[in-house]
Design an enzyme around this catalytic site. Structure first.
Site, PDB file in Angstrom:
ATOM      1  N   LEU A 127      39.483  31.144  35.135  1.00  0.00           N
ATOM      2  CA  LEU A 127      40.372  32.277  34.887  1.00  0.00           C
ATOM      3  C   LEU A 127      41.372  32.447  36.017  1.00  0.00           C
ATOM      4  O   LEU A 127      42.506  32.859  35.807  1.00  0.00           O
ATOM      5  CB  LEU A 127      39.549  33.573  34.750  1.00  0.00           C
ATOM      6  N   SER A 131      42.371  30.721  47.390  1.00  0.00           N
ATOM      7  CA  SER A 131      42.088  29.835  48.519  1.00  0.00           C
ATOM      8  C   SER A 131      40.612  29.762  48.861  1.00  0.00           C
ATOM      9  O   SER A 131      40.124  28.739  49.324  1.00  0.00           O
ATOM     10  CB  SER A 131      42.873  30.306  49.740  1.00  0.00           C
ATOM     11  N   ILE A 132      39.879  30.853  48.646  1.00  0.00           N
ATOM     12  CA  ILE A 132      38.467  30.901  49.019  1.00  0.00           C
ATOM     13  C   ILE A 132      37.557  30.537  47.859  1.00  0.00           C
ATOM     14  O   ILE A 132      36.557  29.847  48.021  1.00  0.00           O
ATOM     15  CB  ILE A 132      38.090  32.308  49.535  1.00  0.00           C
ATOM     16  N   ASP A 287      41.413  46.222  50.161  1.00  0.00           N
ATOM     17  CA  ASP A 287      42.246  45.109  49.699  1.00  0.00           C
ATOM     18  C   ASP A 287      42.831  45.472  48.335  1.00  0.00           C
ATOM     19  O   ASP A 287      42.721  44.711  47.369  1.00  0.00           O
ATOM     20  CB  ASP A 287      41.399  43.833  49.612  1.00  0.00           C
TER      21      ASP A 287
END
Length: 534
Positions: A127, A131-132, A287
């Site tokens: 989906l 980067s992680i 965040d």
């Protein structure tokens, strides 16, 4: 590996002319030698401004540097405004890794031979990919019910790459700290260390799961915010399984308007959710960029936010919350003297700071801002300006305040995007005033006393012995009988108040034994005070 990566980073910095940011007088001899020997790598993007070159350089270096740039974009206290705006454009989107490898990682983490032991369906196409980690949709069967879920899995071998890049970042940070006059103010080493902790925390999905569970509990039954359910029994350090949501991305204003969403209420609720997390719960999603926020499709006239990706959260202690709320209220009222005094009282600036000079500096920065209508004033930028001014008076912004500043900028930008006429000050002020009143009023005192009741009950058996030992002590020769007599009304008042308070608390508890002990102790205290003052 490290030398090759160092060469790649150096080449990238030279290609984008980032070495030109360092004055020639501050460049070491070996730096000048490297630059002259690699003349063909010099700035190939002279037509672009500094911020754009920095953004493109970080983007070309890969995921770790992209996320570092994103973090720097929130540090408006460290970077020029135009550079921060450029870095905010960085997108954390990278090509997905092999789906079969993702499936193998999930099976290994859950210690199963086949993913279908738990999930009746598993979508190979991810989906989302960052980067992680990357995210796959799946269906989970629990008893007779089938649940739509998403599985977040950490990229293979990403930790090794991250640690290597972080090590190089720290070397660059030390170099900048030594060469720049403003190295102390910029604190590059501390910034990189802060980023290191944040990034490594994101690698532990059990931490994210715990954060999501806490936020979900805090907003259980709320019309304002919904946090998807986490299936913690199927989650591991590198795998997170949680409820799949089907909301509208908060950035898709066309879709929100099309379904008739109450945009004014939605914007105001974003502000309320933020301040509730900060001041009521002392636990806030730090965040809250548009990619992590959705809006429920149900009941658009009473819109509800959906929050995901709870890897980064912030907390404030009681003192920070109180001083921050009082600072905001003082700003609302343009009481700059109070703002300056609060900074000294809280320890955010040194105790020997001249309050009058600090007040004048704050007034100089803020009065031009307040000349505009409140609805046009950026709450987040006022906070940034406050921290910048305070730093001139040796204030070092604490990590939790940096996260707060970053989140407030996100929330305000989001609110104004949804409803440009949003008056964040008008929305926040009543909330903050009520919170301060709740913290310092009589009800707050009673709640604190009630909260300490178990501690007092634990210490109760020791009180008769302590009172008996005190009664046996001789009267100090340095204290006259006249002094004792003068203190008599005060001591009697304290004893009587103690008796009434403790007895009242006991009746609230409806514990006969405890009531008897409290009453007995209070009577003994009363007699002790009478004897001492008689």
């Amino acid at each position: 590996m490290s030398l090759l990566r160092l060469h790649q980073i150096t080449k990238t910095f030279l290609n984008y002319g980032l070495d030109e940011l360092l004055p020639d007088s501050k460049k070491p001899w070996y730096g000048k030698l490297v630059r002259s020997s690699l003349f063909w790598m010099r700035n190939q993007h002279k037509d672009k401004p500094t911020g754009a070159r920095l953004r493109l350089a970080l983007q070309s270096l890969g995921p770790v540097w992209i996320k570092f740039g994103q973090m720097l974009s929130t540090r408006r206290d460290l970077l020029p405004h135009e550079v921060a705006l450029e870095l905010a454009l960085l997108q954390d989107k990278v090509p997905p890794f092999d789906s079969e490898q993702a499936q193998t990682l999930i099976e290994k983490a859950l210690e199963i031979d086949n993913i279908h032991q738990y999930f009746i369906e598993f979508e190979q196409t991810p989906l989302a990919s960052a980067s992680i980690a990357q995210v796959h949709a799946a269906k989970l069967q629990i008893a007779d019910e089938i649940k739509d879920v998403v599985i977040k899995v950490i990229r293979p071998d990403i930790e090794k790459q991250i640690l290597a890049d972080l090590s190089l970042m720290e070397r660059f940070a030390k170099l900048v700290a030594n060469l720049f006059n403003e190295g102390k103010r910029l604190r590059p080493v501390e910034v990189v260390r802060e980023y290191r902790k944040t990034l490594l925390d994101e690698l532990d999905l059990m931490r994210e799961a715990a954060n999501a569970i806490q936020l979900r509990r805090n907003f259980e039954g709320s019309d304002s915010l919904y946090i998807p359910e986490v299936y913690s029994d199927l989650s591991r350090k590198n795998v997170l399984v949680m409820e799949r949501i089907y909301g509208i991305p908060v950035s898709d204003t066309d879709a929100l308007l099309e379904q008739g969403t109450n945009m004014k209420l939605l914007a105001e609720r974003g502000v309320e959710v933020f301040f509730t997390q900060v001041f009521r719960d002392s636990f806030f999603h730090a965040d809250m960029h548009p990619g992590n926020i959705f809006v429920s499709r149900e009941n658009p006239h009473n819109p509800q936010y959906i929050g995901i990706d709870c890897g980064i959260v912030g907390t404030l202690n009681r003192e920070d919350k109180r001083y921050l709320a009082e600072n905001f209220i003082a700003f609302f009222n343009r009481d700059y003297r109070q703002v300056a005094q609060l900074h000294v009282d809280s320890g955010w600036v040194p105790a020997d700071t001249c309050v009058e000079e600090f007040e004048f500096a704050i007034r100089t920065v803020c009065e031009p801002i307040f000349n505009k209508p409140l609805a046009e004033i950026s709450f987040g930028h006022v906070l940034v300006n406050l921290f910048n001014t305070a730093r001139r008076f040796n204030m070092e912004v604490q990590p939790q305040l940096v996260l707060l500043q970053k989140t407030l900028l996100y929330v305000e930008g989001l609110g104004r995007q949804l409803y440009p006429q949003l008056d964040l000050w008008k929305t926040a002020k009543p909330f903050l005033e009520q919170w301060v009143q709740d913290q310092v009023g009589p009800i707050a005192v009673a709640k604190k006393l009630y909260a300490n009741l178990p501690f007092w009950a634990e210490k109760m058996p020791e009180l008769p012995d302590l009172i008996y030992q005190s009664l046996k002590r001789p009267v100090p020769h340095t204290v006259t009988q006249q002094q004792y007599n003068s203190a008599k009304p005060i001591l009697l008042g304290i004893a009587a108040s103690t008796f009434a308070l403790l007895a009242g608390l006991c009746f609230v508890e409806e514990k006969a034994v405890a009531s008897g002990l409290f009453a007995f102790t209070s009577i003994v205290s009363f007699l002790f005070a009478w004897r001492k003052t008689g």
